[in-house]
Design a protein around this motif. Structure first.
Motif, PDB file in Angstrom:
ATOM      1  N   LEU A  86       0.826  -1.207   0.000  1.00 13.62           N
ATOM      2  CA  LEU A  86       0.000   0.000   0.000  1.00 13.62           C
ATOM      3  C   LEU A  86       0.864   1.263   0.000  1.00 13.62           C
ATOM      4  O   LEU A  86       0.531   2.251  -0.668  1.00 13.62           O
ATOM      5  CB  LEU A  86      -0.935   0.005   1.205  1.00 13.62           C
ATOM      6  N   ASP A  87       1.984   1.225   0.707  1.00 12.73           N
ATOM      7  CA  ASP A  87       2.913   2.369   0.693  1.00 12.73           C
ATOM      8  C   ASP A  87       3.492   2.584  -0.702  1.00 12.73           C
ATOM      9  O   ASP A  87       3.608   3.717  -1.168  1.00 12.73           O
ATOM     10  CB  ASP A  87       4.043   2.156   1.694  1.00 12.73           C
ATOM     11  N   ARG A  88       3.881   1.495  -1.386  1.00 13.87           N
ATOM     12  CA  ARG A  88       4.419   1.619  -2.751  1.00 13.87           C
ATOM     13  C   ARG A  88       3.347   2.174  -3.691  1.00 13.87           C
ATOM     14  O   ARG A  88       3.642   2.993  -4.561  1.00 13.87           O
ATOM     15  CB  ARG A  88       4.890   0.276  -3.292  1.00 13.87           C
ATOM     16  N   LEU A  89       2.094   1.714  -3.550  1.00 14.17           N
ATOM     17  CA  LEU A  89       1.018   2.233  -4.399  1.00 14.17           C
ATOM     18  C   LEU A  89       0.794   3.727  -4.140  1.00 14.17           C
ATOM     19  O   LEU A  89       0.559   4.494  -5.072  1.00 14.17           O
ATOM     20  CB  LEU A  89      -0.273   1.444  -4.157  1.00 14.17           C
ATOM     21  N   ASP A  90       0.888   4.133  -2.889  1.00 14.18           N
ATOM     22  CA  ASP A  90       0.736   5.547  -2.555  1.00 14.18           C
ATOM     23  C   ASP A  90       1.886   6.364  -3.138  1.00 14.18           C
ATOM     24  O   ASP A  90       1.683   7.462  -3.667  1.00 14.18           O
ATOM     25  CB  ASP A  90       0.663   5.708  -1.041  1.00 14.18           C
ATOM     26  N   ASP A  91       3.103   5.827  -3.039  1.00 10.52           N
ATOM     27  CA  ASP A  91       4.260   6.517  -3.627  1.00 10.52           C
ATOM     28  C   ASP A  91       4.096   6.662  -5.135  1.00 10.52           C
ATOM     29  O   ASP A  91       4.441   7.699  -5.712  1.00 10.52           O
ATOM     30  CB  ASP A  91       5.554   5.754  -3.328  1.00 10.52           C
ATOM     31  N   LEU A  92       3.584   5.622  -5.773  1.00 10.20           N
ATOM     32  CA  LEU A  92       3.356   5.666  -7.219  1.00 10.20           C
ATOM     33  C   LEU A  92       2.319   6.731  -7.565  1.00 10.20           C
ATOM     34  O   LEU A  92       2.489   7.494  -8.522  1.00 10.20           O
ATOM     35  CB  LEU A  92       2.913   4.296  -7.732  1.00 10.20           C
ATOM     36  N   LYS A  93       1.262   6.801  -6.780  1.00 10.18           N
ATOM     37  CA  LYS A  93       0.226   7.817  -7.012  1.00 10.18           C
ATOM     38  C   LYS A  93       0.821   9.219  -6.912  1.00 10.18           C
ATOM     39  O   LYS A  93       0.573  10.070  -7.769  1.00 10.18           O
ATOM     40  CB  LYS A  93      -0.902   7.644  -5.994  1.00 10.18           C
ATOM     41  N   LEU A  94       1.633   9.452  -5.888  1.00  9.95           N
ATOM     42  CA  LEU A  94       2.242  10.773  -5.719  1.00  9.95           C
ATOM     43  C   LEU A  94       3.208  11.096  -6.853  1.00  9.95           C
ATOM     44  O   LEU A  94       3.272  12.241  -7.322  1.00  9.95           O
ATOM     45  CB  LEU A  94       2.957  10.852  -4.372  1.00  9.95           C
TER      46      LEU A  94
END
Length: 141
Positions: free
Chosen positions: A78-86
């Motif tokens: 979930l952290d990696r997905l959030d980083d990708l979104k940002l």
């Protein structure tokens, strides 16, 4: 504190009970020396067996540890997905984040989790796979 010789140290231990004279250390007899030397290899073997058992126990993962590892894996994805979104919102390609997401996704998920946790982790995995597929479609060939 003032120490006034050997009797000063004994005064502080007055509350401890005295031990019986026969319960202390005893010097082995002269005939017992060969028996002690023959017992030494047995002690060494039992030490190795104890070490093997300890190593085997360290390899066993409890249900709590599996669950904790599954939570860490899900939170990391979930952290990696959030980083990708940002990164995408900032107009960057997010290639480094995609590589980390792909690496995190390849980690094994524990098998014997409860149904609810396994379902949530499968949904997180699916979302990560969708993002990787979308990024692959965006990349120039």
């Amino acid at each position: 504190m003032k120490v006034s010789g050997p009797s000063g140290a004994g005064a502080t231990r007055a509350g401890t009970p005295a031990r019986a004279a026969g319960a202390g250390f005893s010097v082995p007899q002269t005939g017992a020396a060969p028996a002690a030397s023959s017992a030494a290899p047995a002690n060494a073997a039992s030490g190795i067996a104890g070490l093997s058992a300890l190593m085997a126990l360290q390899g066993v993962e409890t249900a709590t540890e599996r669950r904790r590892r599954a939570f860490r894996r899900g939170a990391g994805l979930l952290d990696r997905l959030d980083d990708l979104k940002l990164a995408l919102l900032a107009g960057e390609s997010g290639q480094a984040t995609l590589e980390r997401l792909s690496r995190d996704l390849r980690e094994d998920m524990p098998d014997d989790l409860d149904a609810g946790l396994a379902g949530v982790l499968q949904q997180i995995d699916l979302r990560a796979q969708v993002e990787l597929a979308k990024a692959e479609g965006r990349s120039p060939r």
